[in-house]
Design a protein around this motif. Sequence first.
Motif, PDB file in Angstrom:
ATOM      1  N   GLY A   1      41.307  -2.243  13.967  1.00  0.00           N
ATOM      2  CA  GLY A   1      42.353  -1.310  14.378  1.00  0.00           C
ATOM      3  C   GLY A   1      43.615  -1.411  13.540  1.00  0.00           C
ATOM      4  N   THR A   2      43.711  -2.435  12.671  1.00  0.00           N
ATOM      5  CA  THR A   2      44.875  -2.522  11.784  1.00  0.00           C
ATOM      6  C   THR A   2      44.506  -1.895  10.433  1.00  0.00           C
ATOM      7  N   GLU A   3      45.516  -1.669   9.579  1.00  0.00           N
ATOM      8  CA  GLU A   3      45.247  -1.079   8.260  1.00  0.00           C
ATOM      9  C   GLU A   3      44.305  -1.961   7.452  1.00  0.00           C
ATOM     10  N   GLU A   4      44.564  -3.274   7.483  1.00  0.00           N
ATOM     11  CA  GLU A   4      43.705  -4.202   6.734  1.00  0.00           C
ATOM     12  C   GLU A   4      42.311  -4.277   7.346  1.00  0.00           C
ATOM     13  N   GLY A   5      42.264  -4.276   8.672  1.00  0.00           N
ATOM     14  CA  GLY A   5      40.973  -4.304   9.358  1.00  0.00           C
ATOM     15  C   GLY A   5      40.126  -3.120   8.940  1.00  0.00           C
ATOM     16  N   GLU A   6      40.748  -1.954   8.853  1.00  0.00           N
ATOM     17  CA  GLU A   6      40.065  -0.733   8.422  1.00  0.00           C
ATOM     18  C   GLU A   6      39.452  -0.921   7.025  1.00  0.00           C
ATOM     19  N   VAL A   7      40.247  -1.493   6.097  1.00  0.00           N
ATOM     20  CA  VAL A   7      39.759  -1.695   4.729  1.00  0.00           C
ATOM     21  C   VAL A   7      38.569  -2.655   4.723  1.00  0.00           C
ATOM     22  N   TYR A   8      38.721  -3.814   5.401  1.00  0.00           N
ATOM     23  CA  TYR A   8      37.646  -4.804   5.384  1.00  0.00           C
ATOM     24  C   TYR A   8      36.375  -4.286   6.054  1.00  0.00           C
ATOM     25  N   SER A   9      36.520  -3.601   7.205  1.00  0.00           N
ATOM     26  CA  SER A   9      35.297  -3.131   7.874  1.00  0.00           C
ATOM     27  C   SER A   9      34.617  -2.076   7.008  1.00  0.00           C
ATOM     28  N   THR A  10      35.401  -1.186   6.376  1.00  0.00           N
ATOM     29  CA  THR A  10      34.788  -0.169   5.517  1.00  0.00           C
ATOM     30  C   THR A  10      34.027  -0.818   4.365  1.00  0.00           C
ATOM     31  N   ILE A  11      34.675  -1.809   3.728  1.00  0.00           N
ATOM     32  CA  ILE A  11      34.037  -2.469   2.582  1.00  0.00           C
ATOM     33  C   ILE A  11      32.751  -3.162   3.018  1.00  0.00           C
ATOM     34  N   ALA A  12      32.794  -3.860   4.163  1.00  0.00           N
ATOM     35  CA  ALA A  12      31.605  -4.575   4.629  1.00  0.00           C
ATOM     36  C   ALA A  12      30.477  -3.598   4.947  1.00  0.00           C
ATOM     37  N   ILE A  13      30.797  -2.511   5.657  1.00  0.00           N
ATOM     38  CA  ILE A  13      29.770  -1.555   6.069  1.00  0.00           C
ATOM     39  C   ILE A  13      29.188  -0.817   4.862  1.00  0.00           C
ATOM     40  N   ALA A  14      30.071  -0.414   3.929  1.00  0.00           N
ATOM     41  CA  ALA A  14      29.590   0.303   2.740  1.00  0.00           C
ATOM     42  C   ALA A  14      28.692  -0.609   1.912  1.00  0.00           C
ATOM     43  N   THR A  15      29.118  -1.853   1.691  1.00  0.00           N
ATOM     44  CA  THR A  15      28.300  -2.783   0.909  1.00  0.00           C
ATOM     45  C   THR A  15      26.949  -2.987   1.589  1.00  0.00           C
ATOM     46  N   SER A  16      27.010  -3.198   2.907  1.00  0.00           N
ATOM     47  CA  SER A  16      25.797  -3.408   3.675  1.00  0.00           C
ATOM     48  C   SER A  16      24.836  -2.224   3.530  1.00  0.00           C
ATOM     49  N   SER A  17      25.384  -0.982   3.601  1.00  0.00           N
ATOM     50  CA  SER A  17      24.534   0.211   3.475  1.00  0.00           C
ATOM     51  C   SER A  17      23.896   0.274   2.101  1.00  0.00           C
ATOM     52  N   ILE A  18      24.682  -0.049   1.062  1.00  0.00           N
ATOM     53  CA  ILE A  18      24.165   0.034  -0.305  1.00  0.00           C
ATOM     54  C   ILE A  18      23.044  -0.987  -0.494  1.00  0.00           C
ATOM     55  N   VAL A  19      23.300  -2.234  -0.066  1.00  0.00           N
ATOM     56  CA  VAL A  19      22.298  -3.286  -0.245  1.00  0.00           C
ATOM     57  C   VAL A  19      21.016  -2.933   0.520  1.00  0.00           C
ATOM     58  N   THR A  20      21.175  -2.419   1.754  1.00  0.00           N
ATOM     59  CA  THR A  20      19.992  -2.037   2.532  1.00  0.00           C
ATOM     60  C   THR A  20      19.192  -0.970   1.804  1.00  0.00           C
ATOM     61  N   ALA A  21      19.887   0.090   1.333  1.00  0.00           N
ATOM     62  CA  ALA A  21      19.189   1.183   0.654  1.00  0.00           C
ATOM     63  C   ALA A  21      18.452   0.664  -0.571  1.00  0.00           C
ATOM     64  N   VAL A  22      19.097  -0.232  -1.328  1.00  0.00           N
ATOM     65  CA  VAL A  22      18.473  -0.751  -2.547  1.00  0.00           C
ATOM     66  C   VAL A  22      17.260  -1.620  -2.199  1.00  0.00           C
ATOM     67  N   ILE A  23      17.407  -2.499  -1.210  1.00  0.00           N
ATOM     68  CA  ILE A  23      16.295  -3.381  -0.849  1.00  0.00           C
ATOM     69  C   ILE A  23      15.090  -2.569  -0.361  1.00  0.00           C
TER      70      ILE A  23
END
Lengths: 241, 218
Positions: B104-126
Amino acid sequence: MNFSPNSTLLFVVAGGVIIFVLAQSFFFLIRAYRRAKELGMDMKQVRKTIWSSALFTIAPAVSILLGVITLSKFLGLPLPWIRMSVIGAITYELPAATSTAKALGISLSETITDPRIYSAIAWVMTLGILPSIILVPLLLKKIQKGLLKMKNKDAKWGDLFSTSLFLGMIAAFSGMVFADVRNGLEGWIPVFVLLCSAVVMGVCGLLIKKCKMKWLENYALPISMLAAMIFAMVITPAILG
Amino acid sequence: MKRSYEEQTHFWGKLWTWTAVFVILSVPVIICVAYDCWPGFTPVLKGLLGVAPIFWTVGAIEVVTFTPMLGTAGSYLSFVTGNVTSLKVPSALNAMESAKVKPGTEEGEVYSTIAIATSSIVTAVIIAVGVFLLAQLTPILNSPVLKPAFDNILPALFGGLGVVYISKNWKIAVTPVVFMVILFLLVPSLAGSVGVLVPVGALISIGVARILYKKGIV
């Protein structure tokens, strides 16, 4: 065109969908990375987050791949590949396929060759998951406004409220682990695995605090998870054997 | 006037999500057109009856429960790429926890987005690599030695994740956890509908938190 659940056309469609998912993910990743720079955040930590998230994802991603393999036995590869890459999860796709097959009075023991049955399953899988994706653009702003209102009124309660939300999730999943314990020692395996993961996580926490191993912070969860999975591989044959 | 970052995130999120809806729906349409195999209403309706009532409910509940943890961009992305409970939520929570920022904070937004996006990319590649190497990988992945590891992926994940949050908030956590353990002991068949129990757990936690907060214990 002759139908086959593994036709080139279906693979091309799957490829297109995967490229779309990758494009969306990269779009938001790059945007968030730039935003971190703008806000003057610790970029070292941001890069570490990318690595630790990637590492953490490997084991669950392989288990999703296992789901694709399970479904591919009767649906061919492209459709499960598509479904598990957008919104899908094996817990949903398998019941969706089974339900349709039952409704049509066929068994899912061999590869489907009738295009009509195949397309019916594809439609059920697609329409069944559609609401969760459509609700996000419709509801997200409203939910966030509600939360913000609560936080502005009472910041501490707002924090407790969001903490309670994920405690609820963790409670439900921790409880689920106990579902089979009445089946004897075999049913306790998931409980032991859960405890093993918790213990390893606790040890990591101690190492971070007492031994100042700060680097471990980002990798504690993937390490605990992999350790617990290896533990499962060791105790399962021991208990069942 | 330039729109705020948050507003822009909603704009892009909606654009990507509606495009995703189009892409997802076009898959069965392409299949039906290419092979001239429209299934007709009845079989689809019958199939849907078996899953839609549960999954539409769970879907709606998931959106309400998880969006506060996932953040704005994270929510748009997670609900398109899927595996929300078993992958996206834990990955976002872990990233915010490691970086010591709050949802819910600005930094929290950045970190959750980065984690979720990375996770999606790695899943798609695997998955993509897995699909192409399927012949070689299937015997390894289905081997009896590895099977227990993947059978136990959820306990392995929630043990590590749970201990962090439960130990930090044990006063709130103890009631819902005990409730859930007893519930699953009494009705083991509920394991199949754990998605429905997440909001039940959340409501109990919120209730307990409210009482403890009013009494000044938390």
